[in-house]
Scaffold this motif. Structure first.
Motif, short mmCIF file in Angstrom:
data_model
loop_
_atom_site.label_atom_id
_atom_site.label_comp_id
_atom_site.label_asym_id
_atom_site.label_seq_id
_atom_site.Cartn_x
_atom_site.Cartn_y
_atom_site.Cartn_z
N PRO A 94 -145.62 72.97 16.29
CA PRO A 94 -146.59 73.96 16.76
C PRO A 94 -147.07 74.86 15.62
O PRO A 94 -146.33 75.17 14.69
CB PRO A 94 -145.82 74.77 17.80
CG PRO A 94 -144.41 74.42 17.62
CD PRO A 94 -144.26 73.33 16.64
N LEU A 95 -148.32 75.25 15.77
CA LEU A 95 -148.91 76.19 14.83
C LEU A 95 -148.28 77.57 15.04
O LEU A 95 -148.20 78.04 16.18
CB LEU A 95 -150.42 76.23 15.11
CG LEU A 95 -151.31 77.11 14.27
CD1 LEU A 95 -151.21 76.73 12.82
CD2 LEU A 95 -152.74 76.95 14.73
N THR A 96 -147.83 78.18 13.97
CA THR A 96 -147.26 79.54 14.08
C THR A 96 -148.39 80.51 14.35
O THR A 96 -149.19 80.79 13.49
CB THR A 96 -146.57 79.93 12.77
OG1 THR A 96 -145.71 78.87 12.39
CG2 THR A 96 -145.76 81.18 12.94
N PHE A 97 -148.42 81.03 15.56
CA PHE A 97 -149.63 81.69 16.01
C PHE A 97 -149.31 82.49 17.26
O PHE A 97 -148.97 81.92 18.28
CB PHE A 97 -150.65 80.57 16.29
CG PHE A 97 -151.98 81.02 16.75
CD1 PHE A 97 -152.42 80.70 18.01
CD2 PHE A 97 -152.78 81.79 15.94
CE1 PHE A 97 -153.66 81.11 18.44
CE2 PHE A 97 -154.01 82.20 16.38
CZ PHE A 97 -154.45 81.86 17.62
N GLY A 98 -149.32 83.81 17.14
CA GLY A 98 -149.00 84.64 18.30
C GLY A 98 -150.07 85.67 18.52
O GLY A 98 -150.67 86.17 17.58
N LEU A 99 -150.36 86.00 19.79
CA LEU A 99 -151.44 86.92 20.08
C LEU A 99 -150.96 88.22 20.72
O LEU A 99 -151.58 89.25 20.53
CB LEU A 99 -152.44 86.26 21.02
CG LEU A 99 -153.23 85.10 20.42
CD1 LEU A 99 -154.00 84.39 21.51
CD2 LEU A 99 -154.17 85.59 19.36
N ALA A 100 -149.91 88.20 21.49
CA ALA A 100 -149.49 89.42 22.18
C ALA A 100 -147.99 89.35 22.43
O ALA A 100 -147.27 88.68 21.69
CB ALA A 100 -150.28 89.59 23.48
#
Lengths: 201, 176
Positions: A74-80
């Motif tokens: 998975p792409l390391t990517f967080g929004l909240a």
């Protein structure tokens, strides 16, 4: 060597009681009597349960799916706030590594995009760009109610009503935010889906 | 059974004189000092709980802000927060100021008419006001005169309306 309940003395490894299913000891290889007993040994191969040299026949598509399933990046990517739960899923307590999940900080080598959090309209174009930068085959997990349909920000002036308005989604994980177990369930479901899709082709 | 909402009068703020009387000794000293130092700008003094509140006219804002920062007795060199409040008949721009050397803190307010929400930018005094003013411009349509770049910070290009205002519809979803 019999093990009585309550017997606390360490037991040396014995090839005869290594599996409940009473499998025969494989001839040759690492289980020969010459190999030293004890210590860390590799697990029994899933292709070699019968004890005969491993042969597996399957369409190439299914074999590829098996490989992809066991190595989702998975792409390391967080929004909240979902990102915090996602991070804790990767960490030692829940340890996604044992499912073959390795986070990767670049879309170029990633397979999975976990949309962890609220997708605001200002962030929508970068999300779309990151998705398009990922090579095929690629999958998307919408984590939490915000990414699913806007959640508590439903019909808000700034929030997209679900990330499926901009990119296709494979698995929806409910929760606000979902617990790490829920995200792990989502990843297991995605693995199932990848295998099923390969069977259908 | 429906619960009665408290009448507006019951929630009204105390008069400025009453509020000032409730201040601590330190607050009263700060209030007197501010009143004396900013006398030329005719500030309206008030208080909220234990915090001094001071309202100035928008024409005097930048001069008052410069004085607040540069006067060694005050030395309010840190703008903690800048916010805009919609009171439906007027806007208020609220500056929470802090002096790191003293230390002391108080609230500076500027009132703006609803149909003419223009206020001079304080970026020349406290450069940290940059993004706060862009946010205020985004969400309330308050025009911070003299700000070098009032481009949308939180909203996307082409957004219509001011979602921070009370008149903005709560369920207005715009396709973008």
């Amino acid at each position: 060597m019999a093990v009585k309940p309550g017997d606390m003395t360490p037991v040396t490894w014995d090839p005869k009681r290594r599996h409940k299913l009473d499998l025969p000891v494989t001839p040759g290889g690492w289980e020969t009597p010459q190999a030293p007993l004890g210590g860390n040994r590799p697990a029994l191969s899933p292709f070699n349960k019968s004890g005969v040299p491993g042969i597996i026949t399957a369409p190439a598509e299914q074999l590829f799916a098996l490989a992809r399933t066991s190595s989702l990046w998975p792409l390391t990517f967080g929004l909240a706030c979902c990102a915090i739960e996602m991070i804790s899923t990767y960490m030692a307590h829940h340890d996604l590594d044992r499912l073959g999940v390795v986070t990767w900080p670049s879309p170029r080598q990633s397979d999975v995009m976990i949309i962890a959090g609220t997708v605001v309209k200002k962030m929508a174009p970068p999300i779309k760009l990151l998705y398009e930068q990922m090579p095929d085959p690629k999958w998307v997990i919408a984590m939490g109610s915000c990414a699913t349909n806007g959640g508590p920000y439903y019909r808000s002036y700034s929030v997209v009503m679900g990330v499926d308005h901009i990119i296709p989604v494979d698995v929806y994980v409910p929760g606000c935010p979902p617990r790490p177990e829920a995200l792990m369930e989502g990843i297991l479901r995605l693995q199932e889906k990848i295998k099923q899709d390969a069977r259908r082709k | 059974m429906t619960q009665e909402r408290p009448a507006p009068a019951a929630r009204a703020h105390p008069a400025p004189a009453e509020a000032q009387a409730a201040l601590t000794e330190k607050g009263k000293a700060l209030s007197a000092l501010l009143h004396e130092a900013l006398a030329e700008f005719k500030p309206a003094m008030s208080a909220a709980l234990d915090e001094v509140v001071l309202t100035v006219d928008r024409a005097n804002l930048v001069k008052a802000a410069t004085k607040l920062r540069d006067d060694p007795r005050l030395a309010f060199d840190y703008l903690m927060c800048l916010s805009v409040v919609d009171y439906e008949d007027r806007f208020e721009v609220v500056y929470h100021l802090r002096s790191l050397a003293k230390p002391a803190r108080f609230t500076l307010k500027v009132s703006l008419p609803y149909d003419d929400p223009i206020v001079p930018s304080v970026m020349g005094v406290w450069p940290g006001a940059d993004w706060y003013e862009r946010e205020g411009h985004d969400l309330f349509g308050v025009n911070f005169e003299g700000h070098p770049n009032l481009a949308p910070l939180l909203l996307y290009e082409g957004f219509e309306g001011y979602p921070g205002r009370k008149s903005y519809p709560i369920n207005d979803y715009q396709e973008w």
